[in-house]
Design an enzyme around this catalytic site. Sequence first.
Site, PDB file in Angstrom:
ATOM      1  N   THR A 123       7.937  -8.620   3.219  1.00 58.12           N
ATOM      2  CA  THR A 123       7.794  -9.440   4.418  1.00 58.12           C
ATOM      3  C   THR A 123       6.385  -9.308   4.981  1.00 58.12           C
ATOM      4  O   THR A 123       5.858 -10.252   5.569  1.00 58.12           O
ATOM      5  CB  THR A 123       8.845  -9.036   5.470  1.00 58.12           C
ATOM      6  OG1 THR A 123      10.142  -9.120   4.883  1.00 58.12           O
ATOM      7  CG2 THR A 123       8.789  -9.941   6.687  1.00 58.12           C
ATOM      8  N   ALA A 124       5.763  -8.170   4.769  1.00 59.09           N
ATOM      9  CA  ALA A 124       4.384  -7.974   5.216  1.00 59.09           C
ATOM     10  C   ALA A 124       3.460  -9.022   4.599  1.00 59.09           C
ATOM     11  O   ALA A 124       2.634  -9.635   5.287  1.00 59.09           O
ATOM     12  CB  ALA A 124       3.912  -6.567   4.856  1.00 59.09           C
ATOM     13  N   HIS A 162       5.209   0.944   6.961  1.00 56.59           N
ATOM     14  CA  HIS A 162       5.841   2.263   7.046  1.00 56.59           C
ATOM     15  C   HIS A 162       4.986   3.244   7.849  1.00 56.59           C
ATOM     16  O   HIS A 162       4.327   2.869   8.818  1.00 56.59           O
ATOM     17  CB  HIS A 162       6.143   2.811   5.653  1.00 56.59           C
ATOM     18  CG  HIS A 162       7.047   1.942   4.832  1.00 56.59           C
ATOM     19  ND1 HIS A 162       8.110   1.256   5.360  1.00 56.59           N
ATOM     20  CD2 HIS A 162       7.024   1.633   3.505  1.00 56.59           C
ATOM     21  CE1 HIS A 162       8.724   0.582   4.406  1.00 56.59           C
ATOM     22  NE2 HIS A 162       8.084   0.780   3.279  1.00 56.59           N
TER      23      HIS A 162
END
Length: 290
Positions: A123-124, A162
């Site tokens: 999704t990044a 993250h």
Amino acid sequence: MTAGGNDEKTSNNMTTLSLGFSPCPNDTFIFDAMIHGKVDTEGVDFEVFMEDVEALNRRAFAGDIAITKLSYHAYAYLTDKYVLLDAGSALGNNCGPLLIAKAHMAPDAINSARILIPGKMTTANFLLSLAYPGAHDKTEVLFSEIEQGVLDNEADAGLIIHENRFTYGQKGLIKLIDLGEYWETETGLPIPLGGIVVRRDLPPELRQKVNRIMRRSVEYAFANPDDVMPFVRLHAQEMDDEVMKAHIDLYVTEYTADLGEKGRNAVEHLYRIARERQIIQAFKEKIFIN
């Protein structure tokens, strides 16, 4: 907990399902209770694959895992194989991926820059494509290698996810854009990063059972954080407790227990934009578990 295998197995009234999630603190935090028997699993046991998000994406594309964490971008291409659980999602505010570099860059320079990304189907990367549609010079690397790659001049910029969002500044890197802020400013909605999906070819009652187990596991973690932290520490990569807890607080939110109406709206809006920009096709199936 075991590793390996990819089929649904039934023996002695127990059903074993393959399960994939990442070693990141937000995942180990929410899955600890269900894989270690701390909550009622209704006769379901799990074979665990613990891999980074892009490896999990690839495994799902191969269709060889029953339940898995999956980026919302990747799921857009797998709606025929998997259905999305209401429980387990990483979706919230101020938790988006960051584009970082060694020095400031103008938007035009970003569109022509060499960029390290944590995976094409993350999704990044999807959000990066929305913000900088001209950025095409991208190289996929393991998410944990992106900061060092930028420092070593292997690329002009890096897209981090993250726990790296907590460490890039200590290494002398700077933020070019917070793509979570970009999304929230554009839409007013929380950002959908990753969800938990289950295979459509499993019986409906088993899919519902998995959703209930997942929710119990999340709720257990919220209620007993000290009890699940040993499992989190076991798999965290050289992370101190403060960073682990900050990571969990960022990605494990009210939407993790249940997407609810607002969470579902955010996911649907993400896909609506993607269809309008012809990034994905329209879905033939309902994406959410009934």
